[in-house]
Design an enzyme around this catalytic site. Structure first.
Site, PDB file in Angstrom:
ATOM      1  N   ILE A   1      26.101  41.514  54.354  1.00 22.36           N
ATOM      2  CA  ILE A   1      25.572  42.487  55.320  1.00 22.36           C
ATOM      3  C   ILE A   1      25.712  41.995  56.754  1.00 22.36           C
ATOM      4  O   ILE A   1      25.139  42.560  57.673  1.00 22.36           O
ATOM      5  CB  ILE A   1      24.108  42.825  55.005  1.00 22.36           C
ATOM      6  CG1 ILE A   1      23.206  41.597  55.139  1.00 22.36           C
ATOM      7  CG2 ILE A   1      24.002  43.378  53.590  1.00 22.36           C
ATOM      8  CD1 ILE A   1      21.730  41.942  55.049  1.00 22.36           C
ATOM      9  N   GLY A   2      26.458  40.925  56.914  1.00 24.22           N
ATOM     10  CA  GLY A   2      26.638  40.408  58.267  1.00 24.22           C
ATOM     11  C   GLY A   2      26.028  39.030  58.413  1.00 24.22           C
ATOM     12  O   GLY A   2      26.078  38.421  59.470  1.00 24.22           O
TER      13      GLY A   2
ATOM     14  N   GLY B   1      27.041  36.476  56.784  1.00 24.74           N
ATOM     15  CA  GLY B   1      28.043  35.440  56.577  1.00 24.74           C
ATOM     16  C   GLY B   1      28.000  34.836  55.192  1.00 24.74           C
ATOM     17  O   GLY B   1      28.501  33.727  54.975  1.00 24.74           O
TER      18      GLY B   1
ATOM     19  N   SER C   1      15.732  37.074  52.427  1.00 23.78           N
ATOM     20  CA  SER C   1      16.407  35.798  52.685  1.00 23.78           C
ATOM     21  C   SER C   1      16.856  35.165  51.389  1.00 23.78           C
ATOM     22  O   SER C   1      16.786  33.958  51.201  1.00 23.78           O
ATOM     23  CB  SER C   1      15.480  34.814  53.414  1.00 23.78           C
ATOM     24  OG  SER C   1      15.047  35.354  54.616  1.00 23.78           O
TER      25      SER C   1
ATOM     26  N   THR D   1      21.835  33.703  49.906  1.00 26.85           N
ATOM     27  CA  THR D   1      22.429  32.381  49.748  1.00 26.85           C
ATOM     28  C   THR D   1      21.710  31.556  48.677  1.00 26.85           C
ATOM     29  O   THR D   1      22.369  30.995  47.805  1.00 26.85           O
ATOM     30  CB  THR D   1      22.479  31.655  51.105  1.00 26.85           C
ATOM     31  OG1 THR D   1      23.316  32.429  51.957  1.00 26.85           O
ATOM     32  CG2 THR D   1      23.042  30.252  50.967  1.00 26.85           C
TER      33      THR D   1
ATOM     34  N   LYS E   1      17.327  27.141  50.966  1.00 30.33           N
ATOM     35  CA  LYS E   1      16.419  28.282  50.974  1.00 30.33           C
ATOM     36  C   LYS E   1      16.998  29.343  51.903  1.00 30.33           C
ATOM     37  O   LYS E   1      18.026  29.127  52.544  1.00 30.33           O
ATOM     38  CB  LYS E   1      15.045  27.862  51.473  1.00 30.33           C
ATOM     39  CG  LYS E   1      14.430  26.694  50.710  1.00 30.33           C
ATOM     40  CD  LYS E   1      13.005  26.438  51.188  1.00 30.33           C
ATOM     41  CE  LYS E   1      12.726  24.963  51.353  1.00 30.33           C
ATOM     42  NZ  LYS E   1      11.378  24.691  51.875  1.00 30.33           N
ATOM     43  N   GLY E   2      16.329  30.462  51.967  1.00 29.95           N
ATOM     44  CA  GLY E   2      16.839  31.572  52.781  1.00 29.95           C
ATOM     45  C   GLY E   2      16.561  31.367  54.249  1.00 29.95           C
ATOM     46  O   GLY E   2      15.612  30.695  54.642  1.00 29.95           O
TER      47      GLY E   2
ATOM     48  N   GLY F   1      17.536  34.142  56.650  1.00 30.31           N
ATOM     49  CA  GLY F   1      17.663  35.386  57.415  1.00 30.31           C
ATOM     50  C   GLY F   1      16.384  35.795  58.113  1.00 30.31           C
ATOM     51  O   GLY F   1      16.406  36.302  59.227  1.00 30.31           O
ATOM     52  N   GLU F   2      15.259  35.575  57.456  1.00 29.84           N
ATOM     53  CA  GLU F   2      14.027  36.128  58.001  1.00 29.84           C
ATOM     54  C   GLU F   2      13.173  35.178  58.820  1.00 29.84           C
ATOM     55  O   GLU F   2      12.563  35.594  59.804  1.00 29.84           O
ATOM     56  CB  GLU F   2      13.205  36.729  56.848  1.00 29.84           C
ATOM     57  CG  GLU F   2      13.768  38.084  56.462  1.00 29.84           C
ATOM     58  CD  GLU F   2      13.547  38.455  55.019  1.00 29.84           C
ATOM     59  OE1 GLU F   2      13.782  37.583  54.160  1.00 29.84           O
ATOM     60  OE2 GLU F   2      13.133  39.584  54.755  1.00 29.84           O
TER      61      GLU F   2
END
Ligand SMILES: Cc1cc2nc3c(=O)[nH]c(=O)nc-3n(C[C@H](O)[C@H](O)[C@H](O)COP(=O)(O)OP(=O)(O)OC[C@H]3O[C@@H](n4cnc5c(N)ncnc54)[C@H](O)[C@@H]3O)c2cc1C
Ligand code: SF4
Ligand code: FES
Ligand code: FES
Lengths: 145, 753, 276
Positions: free
Chosen positions: B470-471, B473, B512, B515, B697-698, B700-701
């Site tokens: 979704i962007g 990467g 998140s 990955t 761990k994630g 994104g958030e």
């Protein structure tokens, strides 16, 4: 019937009055690199050059383009900015990116060594919801590297 | 042998028990720190096609004969359709089919929010469809909208049961407290506004439905669409190669998918249903507004004794209460906590997950409250947080799988210590200050998730998994992981994603979790392929398997000798090496969480209320970092969205009608490049030793979570003003400044005897 | 819809009435959203002068051209530079800017309000943080043009194909009989502007983001000898002239926009200081 000159090619313009340049580029000519994200002139995703001037193609009536040359991202694929955007990671989802690169190309054409402030001034009309801005700034500042 | 085990899965704080099948022995984690490819910066593998405008997003797809849908939406927040006749519309030029609420249950005659879908028209072009809609004969009975969330709670208009949480005894906690602070915080409604609007193109091939859609969850769309249409799941193929942002709002198929599928069925043609920007901002979700009535008690030394929170959330007509009480329950070592969360059902658009839903809002409240407490106690805010650090999770009474928050504090300290220096920059009306806030969030990911790796005789690898990027990467991170494991240069690894018919199940890109869910599966698959290459090489070159490894494109023997991988695989001609991998379980009995801290430097013009953010230092503990370049982009993006939330974004409702007044991007103001401060990213790149074969761990958030609180705390540091409501618009800033001045005056005034 | 593209003033006259189209940045979205209903569009770009000649500015000059033109007073340059986005400035003309429609969200969402010819103002009882604090009894619309405030302070004059008038005469408060904020005929064309050169001038703008937002409050100041003129944007339905900050005492803020007065006070003080 008039023509439309896009990336150096002439196309016969066969569209209803009122249609936007963006829709003709995308739907009729198939140049989908120009994105539409708001379709009312607010976000910059649809930016193209008209005789080198950054222009919002979604609110440009196609019949007013006349003899001005349209340059879309497809006409800028070999521009060093493409490479510098990728290198700097100046894109996330990438949906705003063609518009960003078109705007940046007009800036560096007029001003090959822009300052940080000049980059911010010239790029403020291209919204990036992913927030790739710091890297966009870097990509434009280092476009010749 | 396949082993069946029972494990826990967590997405954004929701734990579910589930069965999973693991078939190999787990692969041991790589050592900490940058490896050959993993842990080193890499430009996105799909950057060029996106930048060159070659990538075909759902919005760009043109299928022969495709029709376009316009949706008739309620202009009213609350109404009843008393009459609906599409006869004239269906005869309009270019119209091929129409749908009413009688045809499809996602269409309604009783709209509960502005923008609710009533009817739909498919025509040769979007303009023709929109024009046809103007011929719809429709009559409304307009009903009074309920907009105020407090009023909704009082009236019992709730989305679901209030959620209560108690630990310890808060009354006792307050009795033990030397100081009590009680405050109300408010956060606004924020719109996702991903640049590509929600949309699907549906096309039937016999009884198979192709759904091209802009989604964060290919498999979720497949399952929900199949369920809705009563089809076997394999009769729905979902495709999303590139998507233009989601931020949590694209986790489900959405009514537009069902509308397109139905109209495609009726017309026998491919049908696009794409939302306009305005529809996007009415109907596809939002970060709901909150009202947080908070109270904290502490001893004179800063030890927290009680935390109480009463949270009212303006969820909308549908949706869910996001976890606004989460930070209060989880962030600090406080023995006595009591929270209650109400989800108000109001006549506004349904909410949707939005990057760390609830925690962004709840952290604003809690972390501002903590700073107000620190001020009252005259304790350094960073010290106060250190004193209340929690060594284990008190909610579930479990150890953390890993926690490096103290290390985050340590790395933030040099920035924090510049407080006097920063304050001294104050000049005329411009007052400077520093603030900080901590972050806690989930981000474990979990099973199931699968990947296949195929190595051809040319020594190139293809990773196949039906996930979406979704962007964030993810595609690039997966290429790095596979390349590392296979000892191949990354340009010899390709990743194929985005199609449910081409590859195994992959996790949602939310919470998140992409990955941490996908990465281990890809590594396991690459490991499986690598093992086979080594087995073949051992036989070919008469070596023991244990002395062989894959490095730099070669099979390398510890006792000398090195052969290009393509020499080994080249033996195979058209045969291929196929590896498969699955995400293993999460560590049982542990809590896997992400942590961090941000420090903000701001300047406030006390005469005009202008706030300028000069710098954000973002220190986060997210386990192993696969791609530091992409990771810093994620952090910057999160911080920038956080700044939009802090300053300029606010969905405005007309108080009388409930209409959304700023659906367009001139009036709904997201940050531009000119609003961006210096952002310093510092990630604690230490693998979580209990978590999967990667320890990632994630990411994104976490970075969006503490930004607004850190900024508000910096504003307090600079000016003494308590901003307690987001966004910090000019009027809110000036109000807070005036209030601070008032307070100052009453403090200075001699108290009457 | 018909699009006419006259190439001379004579052809324009012969074309008959139609909605004028210059850069189209305001007109095109308004048409598309059916905020006005027209069947003839007249593209005037070939007719309206473009470029700067001393104190004369062709109405077809774009804001992007103006923001970098050294012949132009600082207030106008700064107002142009602070307006809209780079692309919009590159497309939008100064003539079109002066005649742009209100940004009021109620108006843009087709509420049948006073400015649309109706009998009430929805902003007064609704959300009006961005609305006006002066002359807001009939409509609370706030005039969005930055350049207009600068031109007001600069005491510019406007020449149309029918007459010449000052900027303060160009704008009018709407009345029950005439809801227009501009004192021009429907098809009257602004040809150029005559902008006197002050000793000093400046434009200061408060907005919700650093760039690319309409003015919450914009303040232009221009000094001619000892005479200082002020022009404000974002505070009244039309560009608003004030003699001094004291004029702010006459403001009639709505419940949620008194903050604009405080900002205006600070900006006026700073602008006055800047022009000396
Ligand atoms: C998202 C957005 C943000 C903006 N932000 C700002 C801002 O911050 N500050 C600001 O000042 N402006 C702002 N603008 C307004 C913008 O500057 C104007 O839209 C632009 O200058 C209009 O010029 P145009 O040539 O495109 O006019 P058009 O859109 O072509 O026309 C606008 C109006 O003027 C009339 N017109 C055009 N030319 C003439 C003429 N020569 N004589 C008489 N009438 C004429 C048209 O008939 C129409 O009514 C913004 C606009 C948008 C869309
Ligand atoms: S402010 Fe003016 S334009 Fe807005 S609702 Fe009121 S009358 Fe209409
Ligand atoms: S799509 Fe043209 S400006 Fe947004
Ligand atoms: S990269 Fe996603 S919007 Fe800019």
């Amino acid at each position: 019937m008039s023509d439309l000159i896009v990336n150096g090619q002439r196309y016969a313009l066969d569209a209803q009055v009122g249609r936007s340049l963006a829709s003709v580029l995308r739907e009729d000519i198939g140049l989908i690199g120009t994105k539409i994200a708001c379709n009312e002139g607010h976000c910059g995703a649809c930016t193209v050059l008209l005789d080198g001037v950054p222009t919002l193609s979604c609110i440009t009536l196609v019949h007013t383009v006349g003899e001005r040359e349209v340059t879309t991202i497809e006409g800028l694929r070999d521009h060093p900015l493409v490479e510098s955007f990728v290198r700097a990671d100046a894109l996330q989802c990438g949906f705003c990116t063609p518009g960003q690169i078109v705007s940046a190309s007009a800036l560096v054409e007029a001003n090959p060594h822009p300052s940080r402030e000049e980059v911010r001034h010239a790029m403020a009309g291209n919204i990036c919801r992913c927030g790739a801005y710091p890297k966009i700034e870097e990509a434009v500042l280092t476009w010749q590297d | 042998m396949a082993r069946l085990i029972r494990t826990e899965k967590e997405v954004e704080g929701n734990y579910t028990e589930q069965w999973i099948v693991v078939d190999e022995d787990p692969v041991a984690q790589w050592p900490s720190g940058p490896l050959e490819i993993v842990g080193r910066p890499l430009a996105r593998v799909d950057g060029a096609e996106r930048a060159r405008g070659e990538a075909v997003y759902t919005a760009d797809l043109q299928l022969p004969g495709m029709l376009h849908v316009a949706v008739l939406r309620s202009p009213h927040a609350h109404a009843r359709v008393t009459q609906l006749d599409l006869a004239r519309a269906s005869e309009a030029p270019g119209v091929r089919a129409v749908l009413t609420p009688d045809d499809l249950d996602v269409l309604t005659r009783e709209p509960g929010y502005p923008g609710a879908a009533i009817a739909a028209v498919a025509a040769d072009t979007y303009d023709l469809a929109a024009e046809a809609l103007e011929l719809a004969d429709i009559e409304w009975e307009v009903l009074q909208p309920l907009l105020d969330p407090d009023e909704a709670v009082q009236q019992g208009s709730l989305i679901d049961e209030p959620e209560r949480y108690d630990r310890g005894n808060v009354e006792q906690g307050f009795a033990e407290a030397d100081v009590v602070v009680e405050t109300e915080y408010r956060t606004q409604t924020v719109l996702h506004n991903s640049m590509e609007t929600h949309q699907s193109v549906c096309q039937w091939e016999g009884d198979l439905l192709n759904v091209y859609t802009s989604t964060q969850y290919i498999w979720g769309v497949r399952a929900e669409t199949a369920a809705k249409l009563g089809l076997p799941e394999d009769k729905v193929r979902v495709v999303c190669h590139y998507m233009g942002g989601g931020f949590g709002a694209k986790n489900h198929p959405g009514e537009y998918t069902f509308i397109a599928a139905e109209l495609a069925k009726r017309t026998g043609r491919p049908v696009r249903c794409a939302l306009t920007r305005r529809e996007e901002n009415l109907t596809t979700g939002n970060r709901h507004a909150t009202i947080q009535r908070l109270k904290v008690g502490a001893k004179a030394d800063g030890t927290l004794t009680a935390l109480v929170g009463d949270f009212v959330m303006a969820v909308g007509w549908r949706g869910f209460k996001s976890w606004t009480a989460g930070p209060m329950k989880m962030l600090y070592h406080c023995p006595n906590v009591s929270t209650v969360e109400y989800g108000a059902k109001v006549n506004t658009g349904p909410n949707a997950a939005f990057r760390a839903p609830g925690f962004v809002e709840g952290t604003f409240g809690l972390e501002c409250l903590l700073d107000e407490l620190a001020a009252k106690l005259e304790i350094d805010p960073l010290e106060l947080r250190r004193r209340n650090h929690s060594d284990s999770d008190l909610v579930d009474d479990r150890p953390y799988s890993s926690k490096n928050l103290i290390e985050c504090y340590r790395r933030a300290e040099p920035h924090w210590e510049k407080r006097d220096e920063v304050r001294a920059r104050s000049n005329g009306p411009w007052k400077h200050g520093i603030g900080m806030a901590s972050q806690i969030w989930f981000g474990a990911g979990g099973p199931p998730s699968y990947a296949w790796v195929r190595v051809g005789s040319d020594g190139r690898a293809l990773v196949v998994t039906a996930m979406q990027d979704i962007g964030t990467g993810t595609k690039t991170a997966m290429a790095q992981i596979a390349a590392e494991e296979l000892g191949l240069p990354v340009d010899r690894v390709q990743v194929s994603i985005g199609d449910s018919a081409r590859g195994p199940y992959a996790a949602i890109s939310a919470g998140s979790s992409t990955t941490p869910s996908m990465g281990p599966a890809v590594r396991a698959a690459a490991h499986d392929a690598a093992r086979q290459i080594i087995e073949i090489a051992a036989q070919r070159y008469h070596k023991e398997e244990r002395v062989l490894s894959l490095k730099g494109g070669n099979v390398v023997s510890a006792d000398g000798g090195s052969w290009p991988i393509e020499e080994v695989t080249g033996l195979l001609d058209d045969a291929q090496i196929l590896g498969k991998g699955a995400r293993g379980p999460n560590p049982t009995g542990m809590r896997v969480l992400t942590f961090g801290v941000q420090v903000a430097e701001v300047a406030v013009d006390v005469e005009t209320g202008e706030v300028r953010v000069d710098k954000i230092v973002a220190v986060h503990d997210v386990g192993r970092v696969i791609n530091p370049l992409g990771a810093s982009s994620q952090v910057e993006g999160g911080v920038i969205q956080g700044l939009g939330h802090t300053f300029s974004e606010d969905r405005l409702l007309d108080p009388n009608t409930g209409a959304v007044l700023n659906q367009t991007l001139d009036a709904y103001k997201m940050p531009t490049i000119a609003d961006v401060p210096e952002i310093v990213t510092d990630l604690i790149d230490v693998p979580d030793e209990h978590l999967t074969n990667l320890g990632s761990k994630g990411l994104g958030e976490p970075p969006i979570i503490p930004t607004s609180a850190a900024v508000a705390n910096a504003i307090r540091d600079a000016t003494g003003a308590d901003v307690r409501s987001l966004p910090i618009s000019r009027e809110e800033m000036l109000r807070a400044l005036a209030e601070a001045k008032e307070k100052e005056k009453t403090r200075e005034a001699p108290t009457a005897v | 819809m018909k699009l006419l593209q006259p190439s001379s003033l004579e052809e324009l006259d012969a074309a008959g009435p139609g909605l004028l189209l210059a850069g189209g940045t305001d007109v095109v979205p308004i048409l598309r959203n059916k905020l006005i209903d027209v069947d003839t569009l007249v593209d005037i770009r070939a007719v309206v002068p473009r470029g700067v000649d001393g104190t004369r500015i062709g109405a077809g000059t774009t804001l992007a051209e103006l923001e970098v033109d050294p012949q132009i007073p600082a207030a106008l340059r700064e107002a142009c530079a602070s307006a809209a986005s780079p692309q919009l400035r590159a497309m939008g003309t100064i003539g079109g800017n002066l005649r742009q429609a209100t940004r009021c969200w109620y108006w843009r969402m087709h509420y049948p309000c006073f400015l649309h010819g109706g009998d009430r103002c929805y902003a007064q009882t609704g959300v009006h943080r961005e609305h006006s604090v002066f002359a807001n009894d009939r409509t609370a619309s706030a005039h969005p043009s930055d350049p207009a405030a600068a031109l007001l302070a600069l005491n510019a004059r406007v020449r149309t194909n029918r007459r010449e008038l000052s900027i303060s005469e160009l704008y009018r408060l709407p009345t029950n009989d005439n809801r227009d904020v501009v004192a021009l005929d429907y098809d009257e064309v602004i040809l150029d502007l005559e902008v006197p050169t002050p000793e000093a001038s400046t434009y200061l703008k408060a907005m919700d983001r650093q760039k690319y937002a309409f003015a919450l409050v914009g303040v232009a100041a221009a000094r001619f000898g000892t005479d200082v003129r002020l022009g404000l944007s974002g505070v009244a339905p039309i560009p608003w002239a004030l003699d001094s900050a004291a004029g702010l005492d006459d403001a009639t803020p709505l419940p949620d926009n008194a903050y604009k007065i405080q900002i205006a006070r600070a900006l006026i003080e700073r602008a006055l200081e800047a022009v000396g």
